[in-house]
Motif scaffolding. Structure first.
Motif, PDB file in Angstrom:
ATOM      1  N   THR A   1      -2.698  -2.821   2.278  1.00 45.38           N
ATOM      2  CA  THR A   1      -2.315  -1.300   2.659  1.00 45.38           C
ATOM      3  C   THR A   1      -3.497  -0.595   1.781  1.00 45.38           C
ATOM      4  O   THR A   1      -4.044  -1.104   0.675  1.00 45.38           O
ATOM      5  CB  THR A   1      -1.136  -0.994   1.415  1.00 45.38           C
ATOM      6  N   PRO A   2      -4.173   0.170   2.381  1.00 38.07           N
ATOM      7  CA  PRO A   2      -5.035   1.048   1.802  1.00 38.07           C
ATOM      8  C   PRO A   2      -4.518   1.946   0.693  1.00 38.07           C
ATOM      9  O   PRO A   2      -3.457   2.548   0.751  1.00 38.07           O
ATOM     10  CB  PRO A   2      -5.932   2.148   2.955  1.00 38.07           C
ATOM     11  N   VAL A   3      -5.428   2.013  -0.490  1.00 37.03           N
ATOM     12  CA  VAL A   3      -4.752   2.594  -1.812  1.00 37.03           C
ATOM     13  C   VAL A   3      -5.767   3.939  -1.791  1.00 37.03           C
ATOM     14  O   VAL A   3      -7.013   4.144  -1.963  1.00 37.03           O
ATOM     15  CB  VAL A   3      -5.266   2.033  -2.909  1.00 37.03           C
ATOM     16  N   GLU A   4      -4.984   4.937  -1.121  1.00 36.31           N
ATOM     17  CA  GLU A   4      -5.711   6.301  -1.102  1.00 36.31           C
ATOM     18  C   GLU A   4      -4.600   7.362  -1.614  1.00 36.31           C
ATOM     19  O   GLU A   4      -3.670   7.716  -1.512  1.00 36.31           O
ATOM     20  CB  GLU A   4      -5.852   6.618   0.623  1.00 36.31           C
ATOM     21  N   ILE A   5      -5.289   7.820  -2.907  1.00 35.12           N
ATOM     22  CA  ILE A   5      -4.669   8.780  -3.782  1.00 35.12           C
ATOM     23  C   ILE A   5      -5.122  10.355  -3.838  1.00 35.12           C
ATOM     24  O   ILE A   5      -6.278  10.601  -3.493  1.00 35.12           O
ATOM     25  CB  ILE A   5      -4.653   8.138  -5.142  1.00 35.12           C
TER      26      ILE A   5
ATOM     27  N   VAL B   1      -5.065  13.890  -8.456  1.00 33.03           N
ATOM     28  CA  VAL B   1      -4.620  12.788  -9.366  1.00 33.03           C
ATOM     29  C   VAL B   1      -5.680  11.706  -9.797  1.00 33.03           C
ATOM     30  O   VAL B   1      -6.106  11.429 -10.861  1.00 33.03           O
ATOM     31  CB  VAL B   1      -3.401  12.067  -8.631  1.00 33.03           C
ATOM     32  N   GLU B   2      -6.521  11.306  -8.588  1.00 29.56           N
ATOM     33  CA  GLU B   2      -7.574  10.263  -8.869  1.00 29.56           C
ATOM     34  C   GLU B   2      -8.329  10.877  -9.832  1.00 29.56           C
ATOM     35  O   GLU B   2      -9.202   9.849 -10.657  1.00 29.56           O
ATOM     36  CB  GLU B   2      -8.150  10.023  -7.590  1.00 29.56           C
ATOM     37  N   SER B   3      -8.709  11.973  -9.857  1.00 29.15           N
ATOM     38  CA  SER B   3      -9.959  12.472 -10.743  1.00 29.15           C
ATOM     39  C   SER B   3      -9.590  12.731 -12.125  1.00 29.15           C
ATOM     40  O   SER B   3     -10.440  12.913 -13.049  1.00 29.15           O
ATOM     41  CB  SER B   3     -10.455  13.909 -10.336  1.00 29.15           C
ATOM     42  N   SER B   4      -8.150  12.370 -12.362  1.00 33.05           N
ATOM     43  CA  SER B   4      -7.692  12.570 -13.899  1.00 33.05           C
ATOM     44  C   SER B   4      -8.143  11.341 -14.658  1.00 33.05           C
ATOM     45  O   SER B   4      -8.075  10.207 -14.209  1.00 33.05           O
ATOM     46  CB  SER B   4      -6.035  12.943 -13.651  1.00 33.05           C
ATOM     47  N   ASP B   5      -8.136  11.643 -16.013  1.00 35.62           N
ATOM     48  CA  ASP B   5      -8.521  10.500 -17.067  1.00 35.62           C
ATOM     49  C   ASP B   5      -7.272   9.849 -17.160  1.00 35.62           C
ATOM     50  O   ASP B   5      -7.314   8.316 -17.038  1.00 35.62           O
ATOM     51  CB  ASP B   5      -8.948  10.925 -18.397  1.00 35.62           C
ATOM     52  N   LEU B   6      -6.158  10.315 -17.212  1.00 37.90           N
ATOM     53  CA  LEU B   6      -4.821   9.554 -17.154  1.00 37.90           C
ATOM     54  C   LEU B   6      -3.820  10.055 -15.989  1.00 37.90           C
ATOM     55  O   LEU B   6      -3.853  11.293 -15.700  1.00 37.90           O
ATOM     56  CB  LEU B   6      -4.070  10.015 -18.545  1.00 37.90           C
ATOM     57  N   ILE B   7      -3.117   8.986 -15.750  1.00 35.30           N
ATOM     58  CA  ILE B   7      -2.275   9.320 -14.638  1.00 35.30           C
ATOM     59  C   ILE B   7      -0.893   8.642 -15.023  1.00 35.30           C
ATOM     60  O   ILE B   7      -0.663   7.668 -15.542  1.00 35.30           O
ATOM     61  CB  ILE B   7      -2.426   8.335 -13.105  1.00 35.30           C
TER      62      ILE B   7
ATOM     63  N   ALA C   1       6.224   6.591  -7.766  1.00 32.00           N
ATOM     64  CA  ALA C   1       5.741   7.807  -8.074  1.00 32.00           C
ATOM     65  C   ALA C   1       4.050   7.967  -7.372  1.00 32.00           C
ATOM     66  O   ALA C   1       3.696   9.078  -6.734  1.00 32.00           O
ATOM     67  CB  ALA C   1       5.547   8.368  -9.286  1.00 32.00           C
ATOM     68  N   LEU C   2       3.563   6.992  -7.527  1.00 33.21           N
ATOM     69  CA  LEU C   2       1.984   7.089  -6.846  1.00 33.21           C
ATOM     70  C   LEU C   2       1.899   6.581  -5.230  1.00 33.21           C
ATOM     71  O   LEU C   2       1.361   7.400  -4.549  1.00 33.21           O
ATOM     72  CB  LEU C   2       1.366   6.247  -7.665  1.00 33.21           C
ATOM     73  N   LEU C   3       2.667   5.667  -4.925  1.00 32.21           N
ATOM     74  CA  LEU C   3       2.851   5.298  -3.572  1.00 32.21           C
ATOM     75  C   LEU C   3       4.226   5.077  -3.424  1.00 32.21           C
ATOM     76  O   LEU C   3       4.997   4.281  -3.809  1.00 32.21           O
ATOM     77  CB  LEU C   3       2.296   3.993  -3.232  1.00 32.21           C
ATOM     78  N   PRO C   4       5.056   5.949  -2.460  1.00 33.06           N
ATOM     79  CA  PRO C   4       4.416   6.984  -1.526  1.00 33.06           C
ATOM     80  C   PRO C   4       4.064   8.557  -1.963  1.00 33.06           C
ATOM     81  O   PRO C   4       3.425   9.121  -1.248  1.00 33.06           O
ATOM     82  CB  PRO C   4       5.273   7.276  -0.441  1.00 33.06           C
ATOM     83  N   GLY C   5       4.368   8.724  -3.345  1.00 34.71           N
ATOM     84  CA  GLY C   5       4.317   9.933  -3.885  1.00 34.71           C
ATOM     85  C   GLY C   5       3.275  10.909  -3.923  1.00 34.71           C
ATOM     86  O   GLY C   5       3.142  12.190  -3.175  1.00 34.71           O
ATOM     87  N   VAL C   6       1.964  10.337  -4.286  1.00 30.18           N
ATOM     88  CA  VAL C   6       0.591  10.996  -3.830  1.00 30.18           C
ATOM     89  C   VAL C   6      -0.268  10.406  -2.818  1.00 30.18           C
ATOM     90  O   VAL C   6      -1.484  10.440  -3.406  1.00 30.18           O
ATOM     91  CB  VAL C   6       0.271  11.418  -5.295  1.00 30.18           C
ATOM     92  N   SER C   7       0.044   9.517  -1.955  1.00 32.37           N
ATOM     93  CA  SER C   7      -0.753   8.875  -1.402  1.00 32.37           C
ATOM     94  C   SER C   7      -0.943   9.483   0.107  1.00 32.37           C
ATOM     95  O   SER C   7      -0.165  10.312   0.624  1.00 32.37           O
ATOM     96  CB  SER C   7      -0.109   7.370  -1.050  1.00 32.37           C
ATOM     97  N   SER C   8      -1.879   8.993   0.849  1.00 32.61           N
ATOM     98  CA  SER C   8      -2.104   9.227   2.192  1.00 32.61           C
ATOM     99  C   SER C   8      -1.089   8.891   3.031  1.00 32.61           C
ATOM    100  O   SER C   8      -0.604   7.699   2.890  1.00 32.61           O
ATOM    101  CB  SER C   8      -3.641   8.866   2.576  1.00 32.61           C
ATOM    102  N   GLU C   9      -1.184   9.609   4.264  1.00 31.70           N
ATOM    103  CA  GLU C   9      -0.045   9.086   5.492  1.00 31.70           C
ATOM    104  C   GLU C   9      -0.501   7.429   5.626  1.00 31.70           C
ATOM    105  O   GLU C   9       0.507   6.667   5.986  1.00 31.70           O
ATOM    106  CB  GLU C   9      -0.255   9.992   6.420  1.00 31.70           C
ATOM    107  N   ARG C  10      -1.809   7.241   5.740  1.00 33.86           N
ATOM    108  CA  ARG C  10      -2.058   6.038   6.161  1.00 33.86           C
ATOM    109  C   ARG C  10      -1.604   4.838   5.033  1.00 33.86           C
ATOM    110  O   ARG C  10      -0.974   3.865   5.517  1.00 33.86           O
ATOM    111  CB  ARG C  10      -3.699   5.822   6.416  1.00 33.86           C
TER     112      ARG C  10
END
Length: 400
Positions: free
Chosen positions: A133-137, A141-147, A167-176
């Motif tokens: 699974t590609p991890v694409e955020i 979110v990705e640019s924050s120091d804390l998630i 919350a992270l996958l699928p919440g803020v992930s790419s369709e892929r």
């Protein structure tokens, strides 16, 4: 008895001999429950973290998570550990964007906090899980120091439970990313109430790659009151919350010829795409060949274009199930799930959905619960064993 239906309720007259699967609900926790969870983290807590920026992921309008209650104590603690740049990010996954009124309703007194809705076109590639699974955020979110992931924990029909890494996958992930992760729902253990669902395991591996630092999750009762909160490690804390869900809502039952389940009212029955979760929870109570009655208003119709297209293109349940076995498409899974269940049970839908649309989705459509019961009685008799699940969105049935 009153059953949730949209923003109101429907009355159903209990019959002699019916078994009503009432949850063993906990009372609402004290007002300081969220603070208590933050004070007693399971695994690393906020005081173990450091950073100047933080992204707090919150649920969208399709979930009952009380973000307006979760955010104030969490924001105070984040500021206390030195966070200066804080952004609230709505976890849309592949759901539609919310209206401004919906955003204000969810945030309420926190609406002045900087807030953003997930944009699947703005995702950063971080690697791949062991399942490919590609991890694409989302870049905000990705640019924050804390998630930080927030939300509520309840049963989920292929991830086992909601909350935690979801919350992270699928919440803020790419369709892929979402597409590849959700393909695993075809595996046998991708079921409601199974913590070792391959879908969840993949989500948690992705969370480790993306750097999900902490979760703050709540468990709600049927009145949407917080009964427990957990904070800390996205696996350990999540498991503690899941055990509270089982304590309240896992019920063993003898299979019945007639099962009546309620999707729980809005937002759980905002569309059929969401309301189908009550079928997953209820199917364990239904004998093969029995009738399952689903009560769900579905004011927004089917709720997913791919789901609708699959239902239109597949003329029979057999065709839909066979197609899904050879062709995965996110959204189509919902049509295939209903189709598979329709081959086992008679499905009756009490909703506001047009008759032809409900039939297209392999349901027998009716407008009232009384009409649904007459259909079931004509098939099985008035003395048929009947189980009523007033909170089908929450209660998971298993044969004992």
């Amino acid at each position: 008895m009153l059953l949730g239906y949209g923003n109101s309720s429907v009355r159903i007259k209990l019959q002699d001999g019916w078994e009503v699967l009432r949850p063993n609900e906990l009372p609402p926790a004290h007002d300081g429950e969220i603070e208590r969870a933050l004070d007693s983290p399971i695994g690393a807590g906020l005081e173990d973290l450091s950073g100047r920026s933080a992204a707090v992921i919150v649920s969208d309008i399709t979930r009952p998570s009380p973000s307006h209650r979760i955010l104030p104590p969490l924001v105070r603690r984040l500021k206390g550990v030195g966070v200066k740049d804080l952004r609230v990010v709505f976890a849309l996954g592949t759901h539609r964007r919310m209206t401004e009124d919906e955003v204000r309703h969810l945030l309420r007194g926190c609406v002045r906090l900087p807030h953003f809705q997930h944009d699947a076109s703005r995702c950063v590639h971080l690697g791949e899980t062991s399942k490919g699974t590609p991890v694409e955020i989302f870049d905000l979110v990705e640019s924050s120091d804390l998630i930080i992931g927030t939300g509520n924990i309840e049963y989920h029909y292929y991830a086992g439970y909601s909350g935690g890494a979801k919350a992270l996958l699928p919440g803020v992930s790419s369709e892929r990313s979402i597409h590849h992760n959700h393909m695993m729902m075809r595996e046998p253990r991708a079921r409601s109430g199974f913590l070792d669902s391959p879908v969840r395991q993949d989500m948690e591996e992705a969370a480790g790659i993306a750097g999900l630092d902490l979760i703050l999750n709540v468990v709600l009762n049927s009145r949407k009151e917080i009964v427990s909160a957990v904070a800390g490690d996205y696996i350990k804390a999540h498991r503690a919350g899941a055990s509270v869900v089982d304590r309240m809502y896992l019920r063993e039952v003898k299979p019945a010829e007639i099962v009546i389940t309620c999707a729980g009212g809005r937002p759980k029955d905002i569309n059929l795409y969401q309301a189908v979760k009550a079928l997953e929870n209820a199917k364990g109570a239904a004998a093969p060949g029995g009738t399952i009655i689903l009560l769900a208003e579905c004011a927004e119709g089917l709720g997913n274009r791919v789901f609708e297209r699959w239902a239109r293109e597949c003329s029979t349940p057999e065709e839909c199930v066979e197609r899904f076995a050879r062709e995965y498409e996110f959204g189509g899974h919902k049509a295939a799930y209903i189709a598979e269940l329709a081959l086992r049970n008679n499905l009756v839908l009490v909703s506001s959905i047009p008759r032809d649309v409900a039939e297209m989705c392999f349901f027998t459509p009716v407008r009232t619960i009384e009409e649904a019961l007459e259909l079931a009685w004509s098939a099985h008799g008035r003395d048929a064993r009947t189980v009523l699940i007033p909170h089908g969105d929450l209660t998971l049935t298993r044969t004992g």
